[in-house]
Enzyme design. Structure first.
Site, mmCIF file in Angstrom:
data_model
loop_
_atom_site.group_PDB
_atom_site.id
_atom_site.type_symbol
_atom_site.label_atom_id
_atom_site.label_comp_id
_atom_site.label_asym_id
_atom_site.label_seq_id
_atom_site.Cartn_x
_atom_site.Cartn_y
_atom_site.Cartn_z
ATOM 1 N N ASP A 6 -7.162 -7.845 1.678
ATOM 2 C CA ASP A 6 -8.213 -7.692 0.659
ATOM 3 C C ASP A 6 -8.265 -8.938 -0.224
ATOM 4 O OD1 ASP A 6 -8.991 -5.115 1.470
ATOM 5 O OD2 ASP A 6 -9.248 -4.457 -0.608
ATOM 6 N N ASP A 64 5.283 -11.169 -2.176
ATOM 7 C CA ASP A 64 4.701 -11.411 -3.503
ATOM 8 C C ASP A 64 4.405 -12.897 -3.693
ATOM 9 O OD1 ASP A 64 7.438 -11.898 -3.497
ATOM 10 O OD2 ASP A 64 7.772 -11.187 -5.553
ATOM 11 N N ASP A 107 -2.406 -4.761 4.302
ATOM 12 C CA ASP A 107 -3.561 -4.122 3.662
ATOM 13 C C ASP A 107 -3.914 -4.871 2.377
ATOM 14 O OD1 ASP A 107 -5.531 -2.107 3.274
ATOM 15 O OD2 ASP A 107 -4.186 -1.090 1.874
ATOM 16 N N LYS A 146 9.591 -8.371 2.225
ATOM 17 C CA LYS A 146 10.383 -8.411 0.999
ATOM 18 C C LYS A 146 11.850 -8.256 1.398
ATOM 19 C CE LYS A 146 9.375 -7.871 -3.009
ATOM 20 N NZ LYS A 146 9.557 -8.857 -4.107
ATOM 21 N N TYR A 165 2.892 3.628 6.201
ATOM 22 C CA TYR A 165 1.722 4.464 6.463
ATOM 23 C C TYR A 165 2.076 5.688 7.295
ATOM 24 C CZ TYR A 165 -2.147 1.592 4.690
ATOM 25 O OH TYR A 165 -3.050 0.930 3.894
HETATM 26 C C1 IPM Z 1 -8.144 -0.857 5.586
HETATM 27 C C2 IPM Z 1 -8.368 0.332 4.716
HETATM 28 C C3 IPM Z 1 -7.625 1.526 5.294
HETATM 29 C C4 IPM Z 1 -6.149 1.225 5.201
HETATM 30 C C5 IPM Z 1 -7.964 2.878 4.671
HETATM 31 C C6 IPM Z 1 -9.441 3.164 4.696
HETATM 32 C C7 IPM Z 1 -7.192 3.989 5.329
HETATM 33 O O1 IPM Z 1 -8.029 0.051 3.412
HETATM 34 O O2 IPM Z 1 -8.419 -0.775 6.803
HETATM 35 O O3 IPM Z 1 -7.696 -1.884 5.081
HETATM 36 O O4 IPM Z 1 -5.511 1.453 4.164
HETATM 37 O O5 IPM Z 1 -5.606 0.753 6.203
HETATM 38 MG MG MG Z 2 -7.527 -2.009 3.059
#
Ligand code: IPM
Ligand code: MG
Length: 368
Positions: free
Chosen positions: A253, A225, A249, A192, A142
């Site tokens: 999710d 993975d 990240d 990884k 990032y």
């Molecule tokens: C998260 C989001 C952020 C990230 C974005 C909005 C920059 O997806 O907090 O998970 O990628 O970290």
């Molecule tokens: Mg995210």
């Protein structure tokens, strides 16, 4: 003594709607528990760009550095898609994380019993799930340099760099081990190491910190993975997962869906302790600004409410009150109240964002 201070940055899309419900709860703590916060508000993301031409004004950044905790809603929206990268709403959030040095991002994924049938996975796979992903938040791909879109010969090339120093890995590893000691004492580290040098170093440093400082914690390593696969196959094998910025990240999710809805997941981003002993901290739901449903009263405020519960626990030493709030959320779900994202074939009582906030406040009242 001064009241503890909170800066609210509600942001864009559904951010202000879900934050309005958190404000009700902050008001409840003031009125019913005598716990008073000094609350100030400011802009972040697209709305800050609209007003100031930047997604995070320097004054807002300075305020964020001073308060005991920042509560953030969400940033972004289609209106801002064509903006230059340097002023995109997301840059505001990334600047907060970086300048506050919030290296440890705690993303719990907990499956409330009332929602176990709502997950896309079977009840026996997700029922009772309670894991935390600790995501490194201020380094890795990032932020690594070089980065950019360059020209090489007659074509363009996009470059990002995955870079981790030993100390960056060590500090997030410590934070994961500390957390594990307060839970089921198990950490799984994901990288990884089979293809990335940064992954090899990650694995070595996590193992060294473990052997020297946390030999009592059970540590395992997994390729990220394979970790993603295991997270879907049998997530209850995990307690604390520690991983880098990008893998964290993605994995968080995925973990969100195990719990039924992305609208349920809170997060805490923590840095080093300040002069008053509290960690620098920002709390935000894992979900985004959801522009498709913004302004319609459809958003689920629970992720934002549970983020405030994390603030009570990690910034204000009010673990009992955090539990009270989490129990209130659990009760509302058990009573069948559902925002649009939680409406499945098994039914429930459909309610709006505001009604969900009111129901949580009523459950708080009932807890007294
Ligand atoms: C998260 C989001 C952020 C990230 C974005 C909005 C920059 O997806 O907090 O998970 O990628 O970290
Ligand atoms: Mg995210």
């Amino acid at each position: 003594m001064a009241n503890p201070s909170i800066l609210i940055l509600a942001g864009d899309g559904i951010g202000p709607e879900v934050m309005a419900e958190v404000k009700k709860i902050i008001g409840w703590y003031d009125a019913k528990r005598g716990i008073t916060f000094d609350v100030s508000e400011d802009l972040v993301g697209g709305c800050a760009y609209d007003k100031h031409g930047t997604p995070l004004h320097d004054d807002t950044m300075a305020k964020a550095q001073e308060v005991d905790a920042v509560l953030l809603g969400a940033v972004g929206g289609p209106k801002y898609d064509t903006l230059d990268f340097s002023v995109k709403p997301e840059r505001g959030l990334l600047r907060l994380r970086k300048e506050m040095d919030l290296y440890s991002n705690l993303r719990p994924a907990q499956c409330f019993d009332a929602l176990a049938d709502f997950s896309s996975l079977k009840r026996e796979v997700v029922g009772g799930l309670d894991i935390v992903i600790v995501r490194e938040l201020t380094s890795g791909i990032y932020f690594g340099e070089p980065r950019g879109i360059f020209t090489e010969g007659n074509e363009r090339v996009g470059i990002n760099t995955q870079r981790y120093t030993e100390s960056e890995i060590a500090r997030v590893a410590r934070s994961a081990f500390e957390l594990a000691r307060r839970r089921s004492n198990k950490v799984c580290s994901m990288e990884k190491a089979n293809v990335m040098e940064s992954g090899i170093l990650w694995r070595q440093v996590v193992q060294e910190i473990h052997d020297k400082e946390y030999p009592d914690v059970e540590l395992s390593h997994m390729y990220a993975d394979a970790g993603a696969m295991q997270l879907c196959r049998w997530p209850k094998q995990f307690d604390v997962i520690v991983t880098d910025n990008l893998f964290g990240d993605l994995l968080s999710d995925a973990a969100a869906m195990l719990t039924g809805s992305l609208g349920m997941l809170p997060s805490a981003s923590l840095g080093a302790p300040m002069a008053n002993g509290r960690p620098k901290a920002l709390y935000e739901p894992v979900h985004g600004s959801a522009p498709d449903i913004a302004g319609q009263g459809k958003a689920n405020p629970i992720a934002c409410v549970l983020s405030f519960a994390m603030a009570l626990r990690y910034s204000f030493d009010l673990g009992d009150e955090a539990e009270r709030l989490e129990k209130a959320v659990e009760k509302v779900l058990a009573d069948g109240y559902r925002t649009a994202d939680l409406m499945g074939p098994e039914g429930g009582t459909p309610i709006s964002t505001a009604a969900m906030g009111d129901a949580i406040v009523a459950a708080l009242d009932a807890s007294l």
